[in-house]
Scaffold this motif. Sequence first.
Motif, PDB file in Angstrom:
ATOM      1  N   ALA A 125      69.842 -53.884  16.640  1.00  0.00           N
ATOM      2  CA  ALA A 125      71.159 -53.247  16.790  1.00  0.00           C
ATOM      3  C   ALA A 125      72.256 -54.296  16.881  1.00  0.00           C
ATOM      4  N   ARG A 126      71.988 -55.367  17.616  1.00  0.00           N
ATOM      5  CA  ARG A 126      73.003 -56.422  17.756  1.00  0.00           C
ATOM      6  C   ARG A 126      73.214 -57.165  16.432  1.00  0.00           C
ATOM      7  N   LYS A 127      72.114 -57.436  15.736  1.00  0.00           N
ATOM      8  CA  LYS A 127      72.257 -58.125  14.454  1.00  0.00           C
ATOM      9  C   LYS A 127      73.034 -57.243  13.463  1.00  0.00           C
ATOM     10  N   TYR A 128      72.721 -55.969  13.493  1.00  0.00           N
ATOM     11  CA  TYR A 128      73.410 -55.020  12.614  1.00  0.00           C
ATOM     12  C   TYR A 128      74.915 -55.041  12.898  1.00  0.00           C
ATOM     13  N   ALA A 129      75.248 -55.035  14.193  1.00  0.00           N
ATOM     14  CA  ALA A 129      76.668 -55.057  14.575  1.00  0.00           C
ATOM     15  C   ALA A 129      77.346 -56.334  14.077  1.00  0.00           C
ATOM     16  N   HIS A 130      76.730 -57.476  14.321  1.00  0.00           N
ATOM     17  CA  HIS A 130      77.336 -58.754  13.926  1.00  0.00           C
ATOM     18  C   HIS A 130      77.423 -58.894  12.412  1.00  0.00           C
ATOM     19  N   CYS A 131      76.315 -58.649  11.732  1.00  0.00           N
ATOM     20  CA  CYS A 131      76.234 -58.987  10.306  1.00  0.00           C
ATOM     21  C   CYS A 131      76.749 -57.891   9.381  1.00  0.00           C
ATOM     22  N   ILE A 132      76.535 -56.630   9.745  1.00  0.00           N
ATOM     23  CA  ILE A 132      76.949 -55.543   8.846  1.00  0.00           C
ATOM     24  C   ILE A 132      78.352 -55.055   9.188  1.00  0.00           C
TER      25      ILE A 132
ATOM     26  N   GLY B 200      80.574 -56.635  11.562  1.00  0.00           N
ATOM     27  CA  GLY B 200      81.520 -57.649  12.021  1.00  0.00           C
ATOM     28  C   GLY B 200      82.020 -57.436  13.440  1.00  0.00           C
ATOM     29  N   ILE B 201      81.163 -56.921  14.318  1.00  0.00           N
ATOM     30  CA  ILE B 201      81.526 -56.727  15.727  1.00  0.00           C
ATOM     31  C   ILE B 201      81.111 -57.971  16.514  1.00  0.00           C
ATOM     32  N   ASP B 202      82.061 -58.540  17.294  1.00  0.00           N
ATOM     33  CA  ASP B 202      81.768 -59.760  18.065  1.00  0.00           C
ATOM     34  C   ASP B 202      81.039 -59.467  19.380  1.00  0.00           C
ATOM     35  N   GLN B 203      81.458 -58.430  20.062  1.00  0.00           N
ATOM     36  CA  GLN B 203      80.911 -58.102  21.386  1.00  0.00           C
ATOM     37  C   GLN B 203      80.292 -56.706  21.351  1.00  0.00           C
ATOM     38  N   PRO B 204      79.148 -56.549  20.695  1.00  0.00           N
ATOM     39  CA  PRO B 204      78.593 -55.204  20.533  1.00  0.00           C
ATOM     40  C   PRO B 204      78.102 -54.601  21.855  1.00  0.00           C
ATOM     41  N   VAL B 205      78.217 -53.288  21.925  1.00  0.00           N
ATOM     42  CA  VAL B 205      77.725 -52.538  23.081  1.00  0.00           C
ATOM     43  C   VAL B 205      76.719 -51.507  22.579  1.00  0.00           C
ATOM     44  N   ILE B 206      75.629 -51.348  23.321  1.00  0.00           N
ATOM     45  CA  ILE B 206      74.640 -50.308  23.014  1.00  0.00           C
ATOM     46  C   ILE B 206      74.744 -49.246  24.097  1.00  0.00           C
ATOM     47  N   LEU B 207      74.868 -47.991  23.682  1.00  0.00           N
ATOM     48  CA  LEU B 207      74.974 -46.908  24.652  1.00  0.00           C
ATOM     49  C   LEU B 207      73.600 -46.290  24.895  1.00  0.00           C
ATOM     50  N   THR B 208      73.301 -46.069  26.165  1.00  0.00           N
ATOM     51  CA  THR B 208      72.064 -45.382  26.525  1.00  0.00           C
ATOM     52  C   THR B 208      72.393 -44.310  27.562  1.00  0.00           C
ATOM     53  N   ALA B 209      71.423 -43.458  27.854  1.00  0.00           N
ATOM     54  CA  ALA B 209      71.696 -42.304  28.724  1.00  0.00           C
ATOM     55  C   ALA B 209      71.335 -42.590  30.176  1.00  0.00           C
ATOM     56  N   LYS B 210      72.053 -41.935  31.051  1.00  0.00           N
ATOM     57  CA  LYS B 210      71.667 -41.957  32.468  1.00  0.00           C
ATOM     58  C   LYS B 210      70.318 -41.261  32.618  1.00  0.00           C
ATOM     59  N   ALA B 211      69.529 -41.739  33.564  1.00  0.00           N
ATOM     60  CA  ALA B 211      68.162 -41.218  33.830  1.00  0.00           C
ATOM     61  C   ALA B 211      67.171 -41.573  32.718  1.00  0.00           C
ATOM     62  N   SER B 212      67.579 -42.469  31.801  1.00  0.00           N
ATOM     63  CA  SER B 212      66.664 -42.876  30.734  1.00  0.00           C
ATOM     64  C   SER B 212      65.646 -43.879  31.256  1.00  0.00           C
ATOM     65  N   PHE B 213      64.622 -44.134  30.450  1.00  0.00           N
ATOM     66  CA  PHE B 213      63.674 -45.209  30.741  1.00  0.00           C
ATOM     67  C   PHE B 213      63.296 -45.890  29.433  1.00  0.00           C
ATOM     68  N   HIS B 214      63.496 -47.207  29.387  1.00  0.00           N
ATOM     69  CA  HIS B 214      63.189 -47.936  28.152  1.00  0.00           C
ATOM     70  C   HIS B 214      62.248 -49.120  28.350  1.00  0.00           C
ATOM     71  N   GLY B 215      61.732 -49.309  29.564  1.00  0.00           N
ATOM     72  CA  GLY B 215      60.755 -50.382  29.780  1.00  0.00           C
ATOM     73  C   GLY B 215      61.213 -51.381  30.820  1.00  0.00           C
ATOM     74  N   ARG B 216      60.372 -52.408  31.063  1.00  0.00           N
ATOM     75  CA  ARG B 216      60.569 -53.289  32.212  1.00  0.00           C
ATOM     76  C   ARG B 216      60.938 -54.719  31.887  1.00  0.00           C
TER      77      ARG B 216
END
Length: 393
Positions: A102-109, A111-127
């Motif tokens: 996602a970050r590479k996509y933002a930078h290279c495709i 042209g976003i310098d400071q990309p943000v990824i949105l996730t949900a409250k109460a989510s779980f994505h690992g440790r």
Amino acid sequence: MGTYKRLPVTIVKGKGCWLWDQKGKRYLDAVAGIATCSLGHSDNSLRQSLTKQLKRIQHVSNLYRIPEQEALAQWLVEHSCANKAFFCNSGAEANEAAIKLARKYAHCIRGIDQPVILTAKASFHGRTLAAVSATGQPNYHKGFAPLVQGFEFFKYNDFESFEGLVKELDSNGPRVAAVLIEPIQGEGGINIGDRVFFQKLRKKCSENGILLIFDEVQTGMGRCGYWWGYEYLGIEPDAFTIAKGLGGGHAIGALMVKSHADIFEAGDHASTFGGNPFACTAGLTVAKEIEKRNLLSKVNNRSDQLKQGLVELVNKFPKHIKESRGLGLLQGLVIHEDSQLTAQVFAQNALQEQLLVVAAGAKVIRMVPPLVIKESEIRQLLRRLTATFRKIK
Ligand SMILES: *Cc1c(COP(=O)(O)O)cnc(C)c1O
């Protein structure tokens, strides 16, 4: 280390949906290694194919072509919306790959310098550090600051919350690179994705060039009665991650992408063990057995039976249980917020009835049995749940 609060039981053997402790006591397994042992324990076909694989070769590294890996990738691509696969060894690692992508996509495709990824409250994505930073539950963050930057959280199934966050972050030019989201929140308490929310989410992401990435680590590989949770929601993500049920109990994870998100080049990402012949044979055997035994339709039948029984439990024990919810063989019983009972205490008490269940958050009793569970075993499961509730004051 003291990383786990273990239950006082030692499992030494398994067959199908049953486990034995070292004293020979038999337990009905509605945990399945936390939604991983899709074909149950010591499945004949999986055992045979892995034995053969061990005799041939176990591991060679991604310095070379691996036919087992190519075969599994082929199967996954033919049975999903994705066009390419990257293999790793766990859910957290699959999400790490997704976050980097996602970050590479933002930078290279874009042209976003400071990309943000949105996730949900109460989510779980690992440790791992990035996956836990992406997890929308502050209790998992405690003691691990500074977290990985670049994650912001919106309310699950709440489009206004999502849209408001995008508006705020993109106010001085685009920054939102991707959304990472579970079609059903598993660890967060079995919260089912709302179709209307997800369809609006899909539209908004497409309009704004935001990658929509699904975390299908728990929901994928037939667990919900579909190959993938996104089918239930009636939309397709740009990429998705899988792990748990894929290996039938063996460690394997994957990041799946559609062609437009297939942007990793040689050197961008790697895993020593990822996609090894042994793990990929496990994955391919699980996939083919689910097909051969028609397990998706069986999951739906067993799910209907279990759901009906859980509704009866809610009516029988209204003092403790608020409701039942779930999809396929990812089912939960929700304990009243003001009840003394916790899901962990229930799981401990269920041991007396020779039943294994697992908590999803403090107040949800989760049932994720092997996909091969039989009608008579669902009846057993319901009987043992009832017996456990009867003994709770
Ligand atoms: C279990 C889980 C993970 C983490 O997987 P690991 O294999 O434990 O790293 C990530 N996302 C979801 C939705 C999960 O259920």
